[in-house]
Design a protein around this motif. Structure first.
Motif, PDB file in Angstrom:
ATOM      1  N   PHE A 196       0.838  -1.211   0.000  1.00  0.00           N
ATOM      2  CA  PHE A 196       0.000   0.000   0.000  1.00  0.00           C
ATOM      3  C   PHE A 196       0.872   1.261   0.000  1.00  0.00           C
ATOM      4  N   ILE A 197       1.936   1.260   0.817  1.00  0.00           N
ATOM      5  CA  ILE A 197       2.826   2.423   0.890  1.00  0.00           C
ATOM      6  C   ILE A 197       3.544   2.629  -0.440  1.00  0.00           C
ATOM      7  N   LYS A 198       4.021   1.538  -1.043  1.00  0.00           N
ATOM      8  CA  LYS A 198       4.672   1.633  -2.346  1.00  0.00           C
ATOM      9  C   LYS A 198       3.705   2.174  -3.399  1.00  0.00           C
ATOM     10  N   ALA A 199       2.479   1.611  -3.414  1.00  0.00           N
ATOM     11  CA  ALA A 199       1.483   2.019  -4.402  1.00  0.00           C
ATOM     12  C   ALA A 199       1.086   3.486  -4.226  1.00  0.00           C
ATOM     13  N   THR A 200       0.968   3.919  -2.969  1.00  0.00           N
ATOM     14  CA  THR A 200       0.599   5.314  -2.696  1.00  0.00           C
ATOM     15  C   THR A 200       1.670   6.272  -3.199  1.00  0.00           C
ATOM     16  N   GLN A 201       2.923   5.950  -2.916  1.00  0.00           N
ATOM     17  CA  GLN A 201       4.023   6.793  -3.387  1.00  0.00           C
ATOM     18  C   GLN A 201       4.066   6.828  -4.910  1.00  0.00           C
ATOM     19  N   PHE A 202       3.866   5.671  -5.522  1.00  0.00           N
ATOM     20  CA  PHE A 202       3.900   5.573  -6.986  1.00  0.00           C
ATOM     21  C   PHE A 202       2.806   6.424  -7.618  1.00  0.00           C
ATOM     22  N   LEU A 203       1.578   6.296  -7.120  1.00  0.00           N
ATOM     23  CA  LEU A 203       0.457   7.061  -7.681  1.00  0.00           C
ATOM     24  C   LEU A 203       0.622   8.565  -7.445  1.00  0.00           C
ATOM     25  N   LEU A 204       1.134   8.932  -6.271  1.00  0.00           N
ATOM     26  CA  LEU A 204       1.360  10.346  -5.984  1.00  0.00           C
ATOM     27  C   LEU A 204       2.418  10.921  -6.920  1.00  0.00           C
TER      28      LEU A 204
ATOM     29  N   LEU B 141      13.317  -4.712 -19.348  1.00  0.00           N
ATOM     30  CA  LEU B 141      12.362  -3.629 -19.559  1.00  0.00           C
ATOM     31  C   LEU B 141      11.137  -3.872 -18.693  1.00  0.00           C
ATOM     32  N   GLY B 142      10.780  -2.901 -17.887  1.00  0.00           N
ATOM     33  CA  GLY B 142       9.683  -3.096 -16.935  1.00  0.00           C
ATOM     34  C   GLY B 142       8.574  -2.094 -17.113  1.00  0.00           C
ATOM     35  N   GLY B 143       7.403  -2.435 -16.595  1.00  0.00           N
ATOM     36  CA  GLY B 143       6.234  -1.572 -16.667  1.00  0.00           C
ATOM     37  C   GLY B 143       5.913  -0.974 -15.313  1.00  0.00           C
ATOM     38  N   PHE B 144       4.623  -0.911 -15.028  1.00  0.00           N
ATOM     39  CA  PHE B 144       4.176  -0.215 -13.819  1.00  0.00           C
ATOM     40  C   PHE B 144       4.606  -0.932 -12.536  1.00  0.00           C
ATOM     41  N   ILE B 145       4.665  -2.253 -12.565  1.00  0.00           N
ATOM     42  CA  ILE B 145       5.089  -2.989 -11.366  1.00  0.00           C
ATOM     43  C   ILE B 145       6.550  -2.688 -11.060  1.00  0.00           C
ATOM     44  N   SER B 146       7.392  -2.673 -12.105  1.00  0.00           N
ATOM     45  CA  SER B 146       8.816  -2.381 -11.914  1.00  0.00           C
ATOM     46  C   SER B 146       9.020  -0.971 -11.377  1.00  0.00           C
ATOM     47  N   ILE B 147       8.287  -0.011 -11.957  1.00  0.00           N
ATOM     48  CA  ILE B 147       8.432   1.374 -11.510  1.00  0.00           C
ATOM     49  C   ILE B 147       7.953   1.515 -10.071  1.00  0.00           C
ATOM     50  N   GLY B 148       6.810   0.913  -9.768  1.00  0.00           N
ATOM     51  CA  GLY B 148       6.277   0.991  -8.409  1.00  0.00           C
ATOM     52  C   GLY B 148       7.180   0.336  -7.386  1.00  0.00           C
ATOM     53  N   SER B 149       7.889  -0.720  -7.798  1.00  0.00           N
ATOM     54  CA  SER B 149       8.712  -1.476  -6.852  1.00  0.00           C
ATOM     55  C   SER B 149       9.965  -0.726  -6.425  1.00  0.00           C
ATOM     56  N   ILE B 150      10.374   0.312  -7.169  1.00  0.00           N
ATOM     57  CA  ILE B 150      11.590   1.031  -6.779  1.00  0.00           C
ATOM     58  C   ILE B 150      11.338   1.991  -5.607  1.00  0.00           C
ATOM     59  N   PHE B 151      10.069   2.242  -5.305  1.00  0.00           N
ATOM     60  CA  PHE B 151       9.762   3.068  -4.133  1.00  0.00           C
ATOM     61  C   PHE B 151       9.962   2.241  -2.863  1.00  0.00           C
ATOM     62  N   PRO B 152      10.428   2.852  -1.769  1.00  0.00           N
ATOM     63  CA  PRO B 152      10.665   2.101  -0.533  1.00  0.00           C
ATOM     64  C   PRO B 152       9.362   1.657   0.119  1.00  0.00           C
ATOM     65  N   SER B 153       9.457   0.612   0.939  1.00  0.00           N
ATOM     66  CA  SER B 153       8.275   0.060   1.604  1.00  0.00           C
ATOM     67  C   SER B 153       7.898   0.851   2.854  1.00  0.00           C
ATOM     68  N   THR B 154       8.768   1.759   3.273  1.00  0.00           N
ATOM     69  CA  THR B 154       8.430   2.689   4.362  1.00  0.00           C
ATOM     70  C   THR B 154       8.511   4.096   3.793  1.00  0.00           C
TER      71      THR B 154
END
Length: 446
Positions: free
Chosen positions: A4-12, A354-367
Motif C-alpha cells: 500500500f505504501i509503495k502504491a501510494t508513493q507511486f500514484l502520488l 524492460l519493466g512496466g508499472f510494477i517495476s516502476i512501483g517497486s523502486i519506491f521504498p516500503s516505508t
C-alpha cells in the motif's frame, strides 16, 4: 501495508508528473490563445471519476492510470478527433498558429519534466545533503558475493579504479556503472589490470534476479544463531566481532569464511571483541565449516571508529546545491541514455529487464521516506522528459520532428498523414507497453 505504501508513493509521484507535464503544454497554449478543450489526469475512456468545466476547458480525472492528456483544439492527438480536423481551421486552433508557437507548445511538457527533475535534485541536496561510502574509502578492495562477479573477472580484494575511464565517486553506484559501461580497470596485488565487460552482462544480471554481485568487505559480526546451531551455549553473543579464527587474525568476514572451511567438523577457538573487552571462545564447526550463526552488521559510526570505512557526508548551501544538483540531474540523464542504447541492442539482452508499472512501483521504498520519494520522482521526471522526446509519432518528440520539418522545408505534412502517423505511433507505444508489463508479470511469477 508495504504494498500500500509503495502504491501510494507511486500514484502520488505519477500524478504529480502527469499534471505538471500536461501543464507544460497547457500554459503556452493558453498564452498563444489556443483553445484547450480538456485537461485530464489519467485517461477517461467512456467515463470520468471527476470532471468540471471552467471557461472553455473541462478539467477531470479519468479511471485508467496510464497517463494523462490535454486536448488542444485543432491538433491530432490521443483523442483522434478526425471530425474536428475535417472542418475549416479556426483562429483559436492549434493548426492555425505559426510553426514556432506550435513547437513551443509541444516542447512545453518535456521542458517542465527536465526543469522539475533538475530542480528536485537541487532541493534534495539543499535540504538533506548527501551521505555515501566513497569508492576510494574501500581501501582493502571489494567482496565478490556472486558468481557473476567472478565471470566479470573480479576477485575479492580487487580495487575498482575506473569504469570507461571514469573514476567512481560512490561505491553504491558501481552496479549501475557496470551496467552502463564497456570496460573497467582494477588494481590487484599492486598491479593495474584492464578488463572488458561482456556484452551479455546485463542479460546475465537480469537472469540472476539480483541487483548486486559485489559489496564492500564487511567485518564478521554475530547477528544471532540459526535454530540448529550447536554453538548456542558456547558463550558467543549477538554483536560479537570476530578478531581471529584459531589464532589467525582476520579483519573481514570473507577471510573468516575461507579459514573456517579448513576446520570442518573440528573444535576451534574464536577471538571476539565485545563491550566488556576481548575474549577467546571455543566453538564446534559442522561438516560445511559453518558455525551456525547469522551475519550481523555494525552501525556506520562503529565502522568508522574501528577503521573499516569513512562515510562522506556533505551539506550544501542553496548556492552550492544548484551546480551539484544540476550535475546530478545531468548524470541521471546521460546514464539513462546509455541504458536505452543497451536496451535497443539485442546482443546485450537488456530488453529482458524492460519493466512496466510494477517495476516502476517497486523502486519506491516500503516505508515512507520523503527523501527517497523526491529522489525517485526526480529520476522519473527526467526519464519521462527524455522518453517524450523520442521521435515516435504520438509522443511529443514525433510532433516536434514534423514541426521542425515544416519550419525547415516550408511544407506542412497533411492532416491525413499526421492522422496515420498518430495511429502508427500509438500502436508502437501499446506494443512497448504490453511487452514491458508482460516482463513484469513473468518476473512476478518467477
Amino acid at each position: 501495508m508495504e504494498v500500500f505504501i509503495k502504491a501510494t508513493q507511486f500514484l502520488l509521484s505519477l500524478s504529480l508528473l502527469i499534471v505538471l507535464h500536461e501543464l507544460g503544454h497547457f500554459i503556452p497554449a493558453k498564452l498563444f490563445k489556443i483553445k484547450v478543450e480538456k485537461f485530464y489526469l489519467f485517461f477517461d475512456y467512456k467515463f470520468s471519476i471527476f470532471k468540471k468545466k471552467f471557461g472553455d476547458t473541462v478539467y477531470g480525472i479519468g479511471w485508467i492510470p496510464l497517463g494523462g492528456y490535454v486536448k488542444i483544439s485543432g491538433m491530432i492527438d490521443e483523442s483522434m478527433d478526425t471530425e474536428q480536423m475535417s472542418k475549416p481551421p479556426q483562429p483559436w486552433e492549434f493548426r492555425s498558429k505559426p510553426a514556432w508557437q506550435r513547437l513551443i507548445v509541444m516542447l512545453g511538457g518535456v521542458i517542465v519534466n527536465f526543469v522539475l527533475g533538475f530542480g528536485i535534485y537541487i532541493m534534495i541536496l539543499f535540504t538533506w545533503g548527501e551521505s555515501y561510502l566513497p569508492n576510494e574509502s574501500v581501501k582493502d578492495g571489494i567482496w565478490v558475493t556472486d558468481s557473476l562477479g567472478t565471470e566479470l573477472g573480479l576477485q575479492t580484494g580487487d580495487k575498482i579504479k575506473t569504469i570507461d575511464g571514469n573514476k567512481i565517486k560512490a561505491f553504491s553506484s558501481l552496479t549501475s556503472e557496470f551496467i552502463n559501461g564497456n570496460s573497467f580497470v582494477i588494481e590487484r596485488n599492486g598491479q593495474t589490470i584492464k578488463k572488458q565487460i561482456p556484452v551479455d552482462f546485463i542479460s546475465k544480471l537480469i537472469e540472476k534476479g539480483k541487483g548486486g554481485f559485489i559489496q564492500p568487505r564487511i567485518p564478521f559480526v554475530i547477528g544471532g544463531f540459526v535454530e540448529s546451531s550447536v554453538n548456542k551455549e558456547s558463550g558467543l553473543k549477538a554483536k560479537d566481532l570476530i578478531l581471529a579464527v584459531n589464532g589467525t587474525p582476520i579483519k573481514y568476514f570473507d577471510e573468516a569464511s575461507t579459514l573456517l572451511e579448513e576446520y570442518k567438523n573440528q573444535t576451534i577457538s574464536l577471538d571476539v571483541k565485545r563491550k566488556e573487552g576481548e575474549k577467546t571462545i571455543s566453538i564446534q564447526l559442522d561438516e560445511n565449516g559453518k558455525i551456525g550463526v547469522n551475519l550481523g552488521t555494525l552501525p556506520a559510526e562503529d565502522m568508522e571508529r574501528l577503521g573499516y570505512y569513512t562515510l562522506e557526508t556533505k551539506k550544501y548551501t542553496f548556492a552550492e546545491a544548484i551546480p551539484a544538483g544540476t550535475a546530478k540531474g545531468y548524470k541521471t540523464l546521460t546514464d539513462y541514455i546509455k541504458q536505452l542504447k543497451k536496451v535497443f541492442n539485442p546482443e546485450t539482452g537488456a530488453y529482458k529487464g524492460l519493466g512496466g508499472f510494477i517495476s516502476i512501483g517497486s523502486i519506491f521504498p516500503s516505508t515512507w521516506s520523503w527523501q527517497a520519494f523526491w529522489s525517485i520522482t526526480a529520476f522519473l521526471s527526467i526519464m519521462l522528459g527524455f522518453m517524450n522526446l523520442l521521435p515516435i509519432p504520438a509522443l511529443d518528440g514525433g510532433h516536434v520532428v514534423f514541426t521542425l520539418y515544416e519550419m525547415i522545408t516550408g511544407r506542412k505534412p497533411s492532416d491525413k498523414f499526421l492522422e496515420y502517423a498518430q495511429i502508427t505511433g500509438f500502436f508502437i507505444l501499446m506494443v512497448l507497453l504490453l511487452f514491458a508489463n508482460a516482463n513484469d508479470v513473468v518476473k512476478l511469477f518467477k
